[in-house]
Enzyme design. Structure first.
Site, PDB file in Angstrom:
ATOM      1  N   MET A 272       0.836  -1.199   0.000  1.00  0.00           N
ATOM      2  CA  MET A 272       0.000   0.000   0.000  1.00  0.00           C
ATOM      3  C   MET A 272       0.869   1.246   0.000  1.00  0.00           C
ATOM      4  O   MET A 272       1.802   1.374   0.793  1.00  0.00           O
ATOM      5  CB  MET A 272      -0.920  -0.043   1.233  1.00  0.00           C
ATOM      6  N   HIS A 306       6.105  -0.144  -8.049  1.00  0.00           N
ATOM      7  CA  HIS A 306       4.696   0.236  -8.189  1.00  0.00           C
ATOM      8  C   HIS A 306       4.294   1.210  -7.076  1.00  0.00           C
ATOM      9  O   HIS A 306       3.725   2.281  -7.348  1.00  0.00           O
ATOM     10  CB  HIS A 306       3.837  -1.027  -8.154  1.00  0.00           C
ATOM     11  N   GLU A 307       4.588   0.837  -5.841  1.00  0.00           N
ATOM     12  CA  GLU A 307       4.160   1.703  -4.724  1.00  0.00           C
ATOM     13  C   GLU A 307       4.907   3.029  -4.773  1.00  0.00           C
ATOM     14  O   GLU A 307       4.341   4.080  -4.487  1.00  0.00           O
ATOM     15  CB  GLU A 307       4.366   1.008  -3.378  1.00  0.00           C
ATOM     16  N   HIS A 310       3.398   5.346  -7.308  1.00  0.00           N
ATOM     17  CA  HIS A 310       2.140   5.952  -6.858  1.00  0.00           C
ATOM     18  C   HIS A 310       2.363   7.322  -6.213  1.00  0.00           C
ATOM     19  O   HIS A 310       1.427   8.106  -6.098  1.00  0.00           O
ATOM     20  CB  HIS A 310       1.456   5.058  -5.817  1.00  0.00           C
TER      21      HIS A 310
HETATM   22  N1  B3K Z   1      -3.527   0.754  -3.737  1.00  0.00           N
HETATM   23  C1  B3K Z   1      -3.329  -0.515  -3.074  1.00  0.00           C
HETATM   24  C2  B3K Z   1      -4.494  -1.428  -3.153  1.00  0.00           C
HETATM   25  C3  B3K Z   1      -5.491  -1.236  -2.085  1.00  0.00           C
HETATM   26  C4  B3K Z   1      -6.528  -2.316  -2.112  1.00  0.00           C
HETATM   27  C5  B3K Z   1      -7.639  -2.080  -1.159  1.00  0.00           C
HETATM   28  N2  B3K Z   1      -8.586  -3.170  -1.090  1.00  0.00           N
HETATM   29  C6  B3K Z   1      -2.127  -1.216  -3.596  1.00  0.00           C
HETATM   30  C7  B3K Z   1      -1.700  -0.849  -4.952  1.00  0.00           C
HETATM   31  O1  B3K Z   1      -2.387  -1.038  -5.924  1.00  0.00           O
HETATM   32  O2  B3K Z   1      -0.643  -0.308  -5.061  1.00  0.00           O
HETATM   33 ZN    ZN Z   2      -1.411   0.370  -7.122  1.00  0.00          ZN
END
Ligand code: B3K
Ligand code: ZN
Length: 867
Positions: A272, A306-307, A310
Site C-alpha cells: 500500500m 509500483h508503490e 504511486h
Molecule cells: N492501492 C493498493 C491497493 C489497495 C486495495 C484495497 N482493497 C495497492 C496498490 O495497488 O498499489
Molecule cells: Zn497500485
C-alpha cells in the site's frame, strides 16, 4: 411501524458514478492523536471543517466498527440530541460554516481480523485505509476527493512499540513518565484519508539514502521484524532504482525528507502506497538467496516500484472517486511494467504480463463481474480492485502511448502532472491531457474506459499481384448490462517478413471500424505477417496462420512476444483439438516436437526467451480458449503432451540442462537468472520422463542447490511427478523451512497445485498444519487459492472440491470478507464449464448464497454470479 428499506443489511446499496456529487464540506487540516494500547486504542481527531457548498445541511461523516467516545464543536461537547449515529455514519444536525470538530473514538485493533483500518500483525500496530478503512479509525469524510494536511501524534509503550511511524516527516518525539513515549509526524502534502498510515511496534530497520535530481537528500528506511532484517537489501536496491527511473523517464522527483517501508506478515494484498509510509506484505520485501526465488526477486522489484510510482500517479494526483480507480492503478501498473522491462528482459516481461492478463482479466471479462476500466456502479469497492482496473487499465494506457508515441506520451503525462498536482481527478482528465499535449482526438478511444468485454480481432489475408490484403474485423461480446458494443480505436502493430526471415515492413495500423482492409503492394513474395506485435492491444486474435508461417515467425521475428506467441499457437493447434477429442493428433504432435527439437538444438542467444518458448500454453489459457471448459481433460492432455515431449526429447533436454551447470555463483544478473530459468524448465521435462535417473538428478539438485530457485524447482518437479520418495522430500522441505512463513507459502502452494487426483484429503490435512493459519491471507492464497487453480484435483466429479471451497469461504466470511470474496470469485464463471462441473458449482454457490450473515463483499460476488 415506519416502512423502511427491506433489503437485508448485508447487501450494500449500489453506488452509481452518475450520482457523484462534490463534497459539501472539506477538511483542510486534521490532527490525529493515537494512544496505542494492546487492549484498546483511543483516537482523538481534531479537524478544521469548512462548508464548501449548500447551506444549513447537516454534516454527515463516514464511520463504522468503532466506538464513539465523545464529540465536540469548537471546544463544546455535543449532547446526544445534537447528533445521530448508525452502523455506517454520524450526522451532526446543526453545524456552522467553519469550525473545529473533535472526535474521540475507541478501537480494538487486536480483534481486527479483517485487516482493514487499524490492526495488529505479529503484535505490531499497522493500518490499511484504502479504500474505506479510515472510517474504522475515526468519523471522517472518507472519500478520495477530500484532501487534508495531516499532523499525527502517536503514543505507545516504549518497550512494546519502540518504533512509531506515520506519513510525512518526523517533527518531534519524547518520553512520558509512564513507560510510554510519543512521536509526532507532519505531512505537508494534502492527501485523501485512504493514504493515511501509522505503524507502531518492535521493528528493526535498514537505512540508506537517495539524492534527488534537485539535490535533496532523502532518508530511506525499510522496517521489518528483527529476524528478517537481513532480507531487506534487495528491496532497498529496488527502491533506489525506482526513484532514479521515475526521474529519468517521467521527470518525477520524491517530495519528502524520508521514505519508509514496513514489511508485515498479515496483509490483504501486495502493498500500500501510503504517503511516505508504504506498508508491504512481507512477501514483497523479504528476500535472500536461500529463501527467495528469482521470480520473488522480480516481484519485489516490481511492487516496490509500483508503490513508489504511486507517489505521483495516485498520491500527488489522486482519484476524484473510486470509479476512477484505474486512473492511478492502470497508469501505475503500466509504469511498473515498463520499469521492469527496462531492468530485465523486455520480451519476457511482456510475455508474462500477457499471460497474466489472459489468465485473470480475460476470465473476468467473460464472467458475471465483467466491468469497464471505469465502472459505472459497484456495491462493494473492495471487489473492484480487479484485473480489469489494474491490468486492462495498464493496457489502455499502453495503447495511448502507442498512438501518440513515446515523446508525445511524455508531453501528455507532463501536462497531466503539472495541471492536476494536488488535485483529485478523473480518467477523463488523463485522456484529455494526452489529447491536448498531442493535438489528437481520442473520442473513440475513450470507449476502452466505458465498454467492458474482450474484443476479438479476426484477420483474413489474401495475396495477389504482389499485393497482400489484410481484412480485419473486430467484435466484442455482450457483457452484463452491455448488449451491443461500438468498435474500439486500437493500435495494431504489424510487420511483414519474407519467408527467408527478412523484415520488409513494420507499421502500426489503427483500427476504428467493425471491418477494415489494408493493402501492402510491391511484394514479390508472399510475406508472413507478424501480427499484434508486443501485444499492442488487449484482444483475442483469430488468425489462421499455417504451421509454416508460424515456424517462420518462431525462427525469425525480432518481436519476442510474437515469436513466443507463434510457438504457443503451434502448441494450441495440438492441444485444443486434443482436449476436445480426448486424443492427440500425431501430425500436430510431431510438428510441436520438431519445433521443440529445433529450439533445443539451435545455438541459443537468449536463454530466458528459450525457457519461455519451451513452455506449453498454461492450463488456464487452455480453459480460457475452450467453449465449455473440461478442466480435468485439459489437465490430463497437457500432462500427456509434457510427458511425450519429455520422453521423445530426453537427450536434447538433458544436454541443455547440463550446459547450464549446477551451482554457479549466486547472482541476480539477467544472464544467471536466464540460465536458471532454462535449466529448471528442462529439469521439469526430464523428471516428467518418470526415469529414476532423473528423479536422482532432481533430488541431487534439490539437496545441492545454492538458491531457492533451484531448490524449489527440483522440489516442484519431484512433488508433481510419481517420484517414490515424494513424501520424504515434502517432509524434508518442511523440517528445513517450517520457521519461515514465506517459504512455507511455497511449500503449501506446490503441494496444492500438484496434478493428481484425490488431493483434497491432503489439502484438508495441510490446513491443520501448525504453520497454516486461516487468518493469514498469504496462507489462504497459497493453500486454498492455489488448490482452486488445480484443474485436476479441484474439479472433482462429485463436487467435493467446490464444497470444500464454499466451506472455507463461509469460515472466512466472518474472519476476513475481502479474502473470502476473492476466493469465491474463482468459480463465479461457473457457467463456462461443461457438465457436471457447472451444476455442481452452481449448487455450492446457491448454498453459499443461502448462508445467513454474509458480508457485503461476498454477497455481491455470489449474487452477480447467480444472476
Ligand atoms: N492501492 C493498493 C491497493 C489497495 C486495495 C484495497 N482493497 C495497492 C496498490 O495497488 O498499489
Ligand atoms: Zn497500485
Amino acid at each position: 411501524m415506519l416502512e423502511t428499506d427491506v433489503s437485508p443489511t448485508n447487501i450494500n446499496p449500489t453506488i452509481y458514478l452518475k450520482d457523484y456529487q462534490k463534497p459539501e464540506f472539506l477538511i483542510p487540516e486534521v490532527m490525529l492523536d493515537f494512544a496505542l494500547n494492546q487492549a484498546s486504542t483511543l483516537v482523538v481527531a481534531t479537524m478544521q471543517v469548512k462548508r464548501s457548498s449548500g447551506s444549513g445541511t447537516p454534516l454527515v461523516l463516514h464511520g463504522e466498527k468503532m466506538q464513539l467516545v465523545s464529540l465536540a464543536i469548537n471546544g463544546k461537547t455535543l449532547s446526544d440530541a445534537e447528533y445521530q449515529i448508525d452502523a455506517e455514519s454520524l450526522t451532526i444536525l446543526n453545524v456552522p460554516d467553519a469550525f473545529e470538530l473533535e472526535v474521540q473514538t475507541e478501537l480494538l485493533p487486536h480483534l481486527n481480523t479483517e485487516l482493514s483500518g487499524l490492526y495488529q500483525s505479529s503484535g505490531n500496530f499497522c493500518t490499511q485505509c484504502e479504500a474505506e478503512g479510515f472510517r474504522r479509525i475515526t468519523y471522517f469524510l472518507d472519500r478520495p476527493d477530500v484532501l487534508s494536511v495531516y499532523r499525527v501524534r502517536l503514543t505507545a509503550d516504549v518497550v512494546d512499540c519502540p518504533v512509531l511511524l506515520s506519513n510525512g516527516n518526523p517533527v518531534a518525539s519524547g518520553r512520558n513518565d509512564d513507560n510510554t513515549h510519543w512521536a509526532e509526524w507532519f505531512d505537508p502534502h494534502p492527501k485523501p484519508s485512504y493514504l493515511f498510515a501509522l505503524v507502531a511496534g518492535n521493528l528493526e530497520h535498514v537505512t540508506d539514502h537517495f539524492t534527488t535530481a534537485s539535490g535533496n537528500k532523502v532518508e530511506l528506511n525499510i522496517y521489518a521484524q528483527q529476524h528478517n532484517i537481513e532480507k531487506c537489501d534487495h528491496a532497498m536496491a529496488s527502491l533506489k532504482k525506482s526513484m532514479r527511473w521515475d526521474e529519468d523517464v517521467y521527470g518525477r522527483e520524491y517530495d519528502l525528507d524520508i521514505y519508509n517501508i514496513v514489511a508485515v506478515d498479515d496483509f490483504n494484498m501486495g502493498a500500500m502506497e501510503n504517503k511516505g509510509l508504504n506498508v508491504f506484505n512481507s512477501k514483497y520485501v523479504l528476500a535472500n538467496q536461500d529463501t527467495a526465488t528469482d521470480l520473488d526477486y522480480e516481484g519485489i522489484e516490481s511492487v516496490i516500484a509500483h508503490e513508489y510510482f504511486h507517489n505521483w500517479s495516485g498520491n500527488r494526483v489522486t482519484c476524484r472517486d473510486w470509479f476512477q480507480l484505474s486512473l492511478k492503478e492502470g497508469f501505475t501498473v503500466f509504469r511498473d511494467q515498463e520499469f521492469s522491462a527496462d531492468m530485465g528482459s523486455r520480451a519476457v516481461k511482456r510475455i508474462r504480463d500477457v499471460q497474466s492478463l489472459r489468465a485473470f482479466q480475460f476470465k473476468e471479462d467473460a464472467g458475471p463481474m465483467a466491468h469497464p476500466v471505469r465502472p459505472d456502479s459497484y456495491q462493494e469497492i473492495n471487489n473492484f480492485y480487479t484485473s480489469t482496473i489494474y491490468q486492462k487499465g495498464a493496457e489502455v494506457i499502453r495503447m495511448m502511448r502507442e498512438l501518440v508515441g513515446v515523446e508525445g506520451f511524455r508531453r501528455g503525462t507532463d501536462l497531466y502532472f503539472d495541471r492536476f498536482d494536488g488535485q483529485a481527478v478523473t480518467t477523463e482528465d488523463f485522456v484529455t491531457s494526452i489529447e491536448q499535449a498531442n493535438d489528437i482526438d481520442l473520442a473513440q478511444f475513450r470507449l476502452w474506459y466505458t465498454q467492458s468485454g474482450t474484443p476479438s480481432i479476426r484477420v483474413q489475408q489474401s495475396y495477389t499481384d504482389q499485393t497482400l490484403t489484410l481484412t480485419i474485423q473486430q467484435s466484442c461480446p455482450a457483457t452484463p448490462g452491455q448488449d451491443r458494443k461500438r468498435p474500439f480505436q486500437m493500435p495494431l502493430c504489424i510487420a511483414l517478413l519474407l519467408p527467408s526471415g527478412e523484415k520488409v515492413l513494420q507499421q502500426t495500423l489503427v483500427l476504428t471500424e467493425d471491418e477494415q482492409s489494408f493493402e501492402f503492394s510491391g511484394l514479390p513474395e508472399q510475406p508472413v505477417v507478424s501480427m499484434l506485435r508486443g501485444f499492442s492491444a488487449p484482444v483475442k486474435l483469430e488468425y489462421n496462420q499455417s504451421d509454416d508461417e508460424l515456424l517462420t515467425l518462431v525462427s525469425f521475428d525480432d518481436d519476442g512476444f510474437v515469436r513466443w506467441e507463434a510457438m504457443q499457437r503451434l502448441c494450441l493447434k495440438l492441444l485444443l483439438p486434443a482436449v476436445e477429442n480426448g486424443s492427440i493428433n500425431e501430425a500436430a504432435y510431431s510438428r510441436v516436437r520438431d519445433a521443440f527439437l529445433k529450439l533445443l538444438t539451435e545455438p541459443c542467444h537468449d536463454k530466458a526467451m528459450l525457457a519461455e518458448m519451451l513452455s506449453l500454453p498454461t492450463a488456464s489459457y487452455l480453459a480460457e480458449l475452450s467453449e465449455a471448459i473440461e478442466p480435468r481433460q485439459i489437465s490430463l492432455i497437457r500432462q500427456q503432451c509434457v510427458q511425450r515431449l519429455a520422453k521423445d526429447l530426453e537427450s536434447p533436454f538433458h544436454t541443455v540442462y547440463a550446459q547450464q551447470g549446477q551451482n554457479t555463483d549466486f547472482s541476480l544478473d539477467a544472464e544467471s537468472m536466464a540460465s536458471r530459468s532454462l535449466k529448471n524448465r528442462t529439469l521439469m521435462y526430464l523428471v516428467a520422463t518418470g526415469q529414476p535417473a532423473y528423479y536422482a538428478l532432481a533430488s541431487h539438485q534439490y539437496h545441492a542447490a545454492n538458491t531457492m530457485t533451484d531448490r524449489l524447482s527440483a522440489f516442484t518437479a519431484l512433488v508433481h511427478s510419481s517420484y517414490p520418495d515424494r513424501q520424504a522430500l515434502i517432509d524434508h522441505f518442511y523440517q528445513q523451512w517450517k520457521d519461515d512463513p514465506l517459504v512455507m507459502d511455497k511449500w503449501f502452494a506446490m503441494q496444492a497445485i500438484a496434478p493428481r487426483d484425490n488431493l483434497l484429503p491432503d489439502i484438508e490435512q495441510l490446513m491443520s498444519n501448525p504453520t497454516f493459519s486461516i487468518n493469514n491471507p498469504n496462507k489462504v492464497r497459497s493453500l486454498i487459492g492455489a488448490f482452486t487453480s488445480n484443474l485436476l484435483a479441484f474439479h472433482q466429479q462429485d463436487g467435493a472440491g467446490y464444497k470444500f471451497l464454499v466451506d472455507c469461504v463461509i469460515q472466512l466470511n466472518t474472519i476476513n470478507p475481502q479474502v473470502a470474496a476473492r476466493l469465491i470469485s474463482t468459480i463465479n464463471n461457473w457457467r463456462r464449464y461443461a457438465q457436471p462441473y457447472q451444476s455442481l458449482m452452481c449448487t455450492q454457490l446457491e448454498r453459499l448464497a443461502n448462508e445467513n450473515g454474509l458480508a457485503s463483499d461476498v454477497t455481491e460476488i455470489v449474487s452477480k454470479a447467480l444472476k
